[in-house]
Write a protein that holds these residues in place. Structure first.
Motif, PDB file in Angstrom:
ATOM      1  N   ARG A  20      12.150 120.087  -0.301  1.00 48.07           N
ATOM      2  CA  ARG A  20      11.801 119.255   0.492  1.00 48.07           C
ATOM      3  C   ARG A  20      12.681 118.100   0.508  1.00 48.07           C
ATOM      4  N   ASP A  21      13.259 117.614  -0.353  1.00 49.61           N
ATOM      5  CA  ASP A  21      14.254 116.506  -0.328  1.00 49.61           C
ATOM      6  C   ASP A  21      15.543 116.813   0.551  1.00 49.61           C
ATOM      7  N   ALA A  24      13.945 116.838   4.326  1.00 50.83           N
ATOM      8  CA  ALA A  24      13.742 115.402   4.532  1.00 50.83           C
ATOM      9  C   ALA A  24      14.993 114.498   4.844  1.00 50.83           C
ATOM     10  N   MET A  29      14.419 111.316   6.937  1.00 53.49           N
ATOM     11  CA  MET A  29      13.074 111.024   6.859  1.00 53.49           C
ATOM     12  C   MET A  29      12.805 110.798   5.081  1.00 53.49           C
ATOM     13  N   THR A  30      11.688 110.205   4.381  1.00 55.74           N
ATOM     14  CA  THR A  30      11.535 110.005   3.156  1.00 55.74           C
ATOM     15  C   THR A  30      10.950 111.263   2.803  1.00 55.74           C
ATOM     16  N   TYR A  31      10.988 111.481   1.468  1.00 56.30           N
ATOM     17  CA  TYR A  31      10.528 112.625   0.900  1.00 56.30           C
ATOM     18  C   TYR A  31       9.081 112.835   1.141  1.00 56.30           C
ATOM     19  N   SER A  32       8.360 111.489   0.918  1.00 61.69           N
ATOM     20  CA  SER A  32       6.937 111.423   1.390  1.00 61.69           C
ATOM     21  C   SER A  32       6.551 111.537   2.764  1.00 61.69           C
ATOM     22  N   GLY A  33       7.283 111.230   3.572  1.00 61.84           N
ATOM     23  CA  GLY A  33       6.769 111.455   4.949  1.00 61.84           C
ATOM     24  C   GLY A  33       6.891 112.865   5.453  1.00 61.84           C
ATOM     25  N   TYR A  34       8.102 113.290   4.900  1.00 59.98           N
ATOM     26  CA  TYR A  34       8.273 114.915   5.161  1.00 59.98           C
ATOM     27  C   TYR A  34       6.971 115.632   4.449  1.00 59.98           C
ATOM     28  N   GLU A  38       4.272 118.736   6.005  1.00 57.50           N
ATOM     29  CA  GLU A  38       4.106 119.855   5.751  1.00 57.50           C
ATOM     30  C   GLU A  38       2.565 120.025   5.323  1.00 57.50           C
ATOM     31  N   LYS A  48      11.252 116.377  16.224  1.00 53.28           N
ATOM     32  CA  LYS A  48      11.315 116.687  14.693  1.00 53.28           C
ATOM     33  C   LYS A  48      11.163 118.455  14.687  1.00 53.28           C
TER      34      LYS A  48
END
Length: 114
Positions: A20-21, A24, A29-34, A38, A48
Motif C-alpha cells: 500500500r505504501d 500510495a 497520496m498518504t498511506y491512510s488516504g490510499y 481500497e 486516479k
C-alpha cells in the motif's frame, strides 16, 4: 460500483505483490488516504483510476472489470513478454516492476522522511 472497484484495486495490488505504501507513493497520496480508496470509503477519480492502471500495468477496463483469469494462462512453459514485463511459468503469470520505478519510490520515501 465503488466497492467493487475498491476490491479490484486491492486484489490486483496484492496479486502483483505491491505494498500500500508503494502504491500510495506512486499516487502522491498518504498511506491512510490510499487505504480509504481500497476500503471504498472515498470516491476515486478517473485520473486516479488511470494512474492505478498504469502502476499495475493493466488497462482501465481490466481494473474496473477485473477478471482473475487475466492473471492465468494455459501455457506450461516459461515465457517472458518484454512488452508487458510478465513472466509465465506453469500457467501462472507474474509481473515484474521496472527497477527504475522502485528506485523512484525509494527516493520519494527518503525525501518524505528526511
Amino acid at each position: 460500483m465503488n466497492k467493487i472497484v475498491s476490491q479490484n484495486i486491492r486484489t490486483i495490488r496484492e496479486m502483483k505483490n505491491l505494498t500500500r505504501d508503494f502504491v500510495a507513493g506512486e499516487l502522491d497520496m498518504t498511506y491512510s488516504g490510499y487505504g480509504k480508496i481500497e476500503r471504498g470509503e472515498i470516491d476515486i477519480t478517473i485520473s486516479k483510476i488511470s494512474k492505478l492502471a498504469d502502476i499495475f500495468g493493466i488497462s482501465i477496463s481490466d481494473l474496473l472489470f477485473f477478471d482473475v483469469s487475466y492473471f492465468f494462462n494455459n501455457d506450461a512453459e516459461d515465457k517472458f513478454d518484454g512488452q508487458s514485463g510478465s513472466v509465465s511459468n506453469s500457467g501462472v503469470k507474474t509481473f515484474r516492476m521496472p527497477n527504475s520505478r522502485l528506485l523512484d519510490f525509494q527516493v520519494k520515501k527518503v525525501r518524505n522522511n528526511g
